[in-house]
Scaffold this motif. Sequence first.
Motif, short mmCIF file in Angstrom:
data_model
loop_
_atom_site.label_atom_id
_atom_site.label_comp_id
_atom_site.label_asym_id
_atom_site.label_seq_id
_atom_site.Cartn_x
_atom_site.Cartn_y
_atom_site.Cartn_z
N PHE A 713 17.57 -14.08 27.04
CA PHE A 713 17.60 -14.87 25.80
C PHE A 713 19.04 -15.17 25.39
O PHE A 713 19.40 -16.31 25.07
N ASP A 714 19.88 -14.14 25.36
CA ASP A 714 21.26 -14.33 24.93
C ASP A 714 22.08 -15.09 25.96
O ASP A 714 22.99 -15.85 25.59
N LEU A 715 21.78 -14.89 27.24
CA LEU A 715 22.47 -15.66 28.27
C LEU A 715 22.20 -17.15 28.07
O LEU A 715 23.11 -17.98 28.15
N ILE A 716 20.94 -17.50 27.79
CA ILE A 716 20.58 -18.90 27.58
C ILE A 716 21.26 -19.46 26.33
O ILE A 716 21.87 -20.54 26.36
N GLN A 723 26.14 -20.22 21.63
CA GLN A 723 25.92 -19.25 20.56
C GLN A 723 26.57 -17.91 20.92
O GLN A 723 26.58 -17.52 22.09
N PRO A 724 27.11 -17.19 19.92
CA PRO A 724 27.65 -15.85 20.19
C PRO A 724 26.52 -14.91 20.59
O PRO A 724 25.51 -14.83 19.88
N PRO A 725 26.64 -14.21 21.72
CA PRO A 725 25.53 -13.38 22.19
C PRO A 725 25.55 -11.96 21.61
O PRO A 725 26.59 -11.48 21.16
N LEU A 726 24.39 -11.33 21.65
CA LEU A 726 24.28 -9.90 21.38
C LEU A 726 23.92 -9.21 22.69
O LEU A 726 23.13 -9.74 23.47
N THR A 727 24.46 -8.04 22.92
CA THR A 727 24.07 -7.29 24.11
C THR A 727 22.69 -6.70 23.90
O THR A 727 22.20 -6.61 22.76
N ASN A 812 14.70 -13.16 13.64
CA ASN A 812 15.54 -14.27 13.17
C ASN A 812 16.11 -15.12 14.31
O ASN A 812 17.07 -15.85 14.13
N ALA A 813 15.50 -14.99 15.49
CA ALA A 813 16.02 -15.75 16.63
C ALA A 813 15.86 -17.25 16.44
O ALA A 813 16.61 -18.04 16.99
N ASP A 814 14.88 -17.63 15.61
CA ASP A 814 14.69 -19.06 15.38
C ASP A 814 15.68 -19.61 14.37
O ASP A 814 15.77 -20.81 14.15
N LYS A 815 16.46 -18.69 13.76
CA LYS A 815 17.46 -19.13 12.79
C LYS A 815 18.87 -19.01 13.34
O LYS A 815 19.74 -19.80 13.05
#
Length: 817
Positions: A713-716, A723-727, A812-815
């Motif tokens: 998800f964060d890689l995409i 977008q800034p990623p979270l590990t 909150n991934a949609d935000k």
Amino acid sequence: MDKKKLSETDIISKFIMPAVLSTGWNLMKQIRQEVKLRDGKVIVRGQVGMRKTVKSADIVLYHKPSMPLAVIEAKANKHEVGKGIQQGLDYARLLDVPFIFASNGDGFIFHDKTAPATGGKLETELSLDEFPSPQQLWNKYCIFKGYTTEQLSYITQDFYDDGTDKAPRYYQLQAINKTIEAISKGENRILLVMATGVGKTYTAFQIAWRLWKAKKKKRILFLADRNVLIDDPKRKDFLPFGDSMTKITGRKVDPAYEVHLGIYQALSGPEEHQKAFKQVSPDFFDLIVIDECHRGSAADDSAWREILEYFASATQIGLTATPKETDEVSNIDYFGEPVYTYSLKEGIEDGFLSPYKVIRVDIDVDMQGWRPTKGQTDNHGELIDDRIYNQKDFDRTLVIDERTQLVAETITSYLKRTDPMAKTIVFCNDINHAERMRRALVNLNPEQVAKNEKYVMKITGDDELGKNQLENFMNPKKAYPVIATTSELMTTGVDAKTCKLIVLDQNIQSMTKFKQIIGRGTRIDDKFNKLWFTILDFKKATELFADENFDGEPVQVMEKKSTDIIDGEGDIDGEIAPDASISDIETPDYKTTSNEPTDPDVPQVDGDWDETYNGPITDDDEKKPFIKFHISGVTVKKMAERVQYYDSDGKLVTESFKDYTRKTIQKQFASLDDFTRKWNEAERKQSIIDELANEGVIWQALEDDISKDLDPFDLICHVAFDQPPLTRKERANNVKKRNYFTKYSEQAQTVLSNLLDKYADAGVSEIESIHVLKVQPFNQMGKPMEIAKKAFGGRKEYDQAITELESELYHNADKSA
């Protein structure tokens, strides 16, 4: 029974198959289900390659195993009856069949390509009990094709079946059937163009076998120009001919045999007593198959053309991956237009051939040139001609030791970074260059050479020890030799399935030769994990990939008639000299008027450059020997190194994996909001991960390029939408901080907490499989279903808990990502 709820498999078994069988189709002999026509294209990024998944044709109907007739594409009943017609049309194109059926179990949509010729509709709707019988379809097919009774005696002969699952692939079957059909019409000159590595020899065997078994062609000659191209088929593809087959040796044609395999050199020579082919009458052979026909037999004035002309009454089939088409030499002029072409691009798209990536290395002296100082002599005291030497000169007229060393260092560095045991062919300009490159590579790999002195071998026509190692190099089960330095000997006829690195340090202007060299790496071997290969290019040879003719249809260029050819004219690339010896070589005629070599593909001994050859003597340079200057002490550096990939359009693109991934993802999802919405709505995130993987997003390569600590998800979000990623660890900790576990029992909380730890370590794919409950620490709590029941109340409740856990992970991934 609610038909709408039945699966596609149920629709096939309960409705479609009964309808087909009721009209007389033989389940064992005429019907095949789940017919996989392609293997799945290999996508390569970084050092990782993966296959795209491919669908299979649901049902294929055959008149006989060699004659496919129709495709049936099924869909679940919730779909409209004709839903699968377009998919069926695609399969029918590959199989070259005119009848396509689509069904949802209620009836059939019948697409009949033969109908318009008789005034009928292209597509009609049939009920289940109106499915045509085998004889009905066969009759329609024969009328459509216009077959005569005599033609059918050729066409209906089965191919060779060894009792295993091996059968001709769809393109091989097309090539076989189109060739047999052409011969049944009386055509006697036939050209098959098939990319290197797709089984031309196997295809040729099946053609010969069917004609031989049908008693249409009783005496057959398989003709090539190297022993390896004869010995390999004799012990493999042509083996079923058994005692009826022989190899022509000692310049003797034994009429007791029906199938003969031989090289030109064993059949002919410049002297009349060497022309062994004249030991039998001109009508002795009924069929001649010419392997690699772009070489010796391509030119009208070739010494070997006389063999084909002597047996002019025989049907002659030319096989090549690279038809020779120049102003003065033409395969098409002799054989006619190809009856079938299967290109490198098609082979890669289907997954039968390996794609490639190119590493282009530019060296400063190559790009800028080198000029000697006034009066400078070389290492042997020879006065160096005062001029600017450039890329085409190096290792042909001028040797710079430091350049050789830099090339060897680059090869060694690449292998050490990737796989030191990857089979590698280094193409050099001549024998001397191949020997110097071998020495440089040996000195750079002392540890590997200490393990086995055959780690690096020079395999050229002048070196018996090297030539004797060619079989081991080609054998996937033999680890050594690993690196082969060569010039001409390995440009063709080398079936090295596991070759993973092709090094080009040779001047190549000939498209024919370039294709042949690239063909050394295009074979796939899943068993040995050979799915793709790398081309390390030091001489700008890969610019030929940009030529529109690289993988285009062969177009005839030659306009002259054979009677117009003047002695001494012609393209000498790859032709066979009339005085060639009976050996494993390909030695071109030498036709040049310059004392200095002007074409990297000319004068050769045993397939490699003859440095002792002085060239023809002219008035201007009477008896002046050709000198190759050899110098040391030059500073040589790499100017640039770039990586290019084979893209979806069959072109090379210079592109990072991040750029490729970004474009691929943005094709699938219009925006960040679109992606996050679909991610959150997905019942299982793995479905989106798999979908993108099938489009060429190789997660392992992306992790290597970006970070191994990020979730897909964060890689995409990071790569495609900035977008800034979270590990994964950060996402897991955020869930723990929200303390949403309290609504669960203590045992369930323990399971969920451990699942979060698994997520942090391995990602969302790990927790979506119930098999995760089989490993520590879960295996100490009981079996998976026991854990699901005790902690959550059952499997359904456990699955719901996983869905809620994922919802919390992407809160909150949609935000915001």
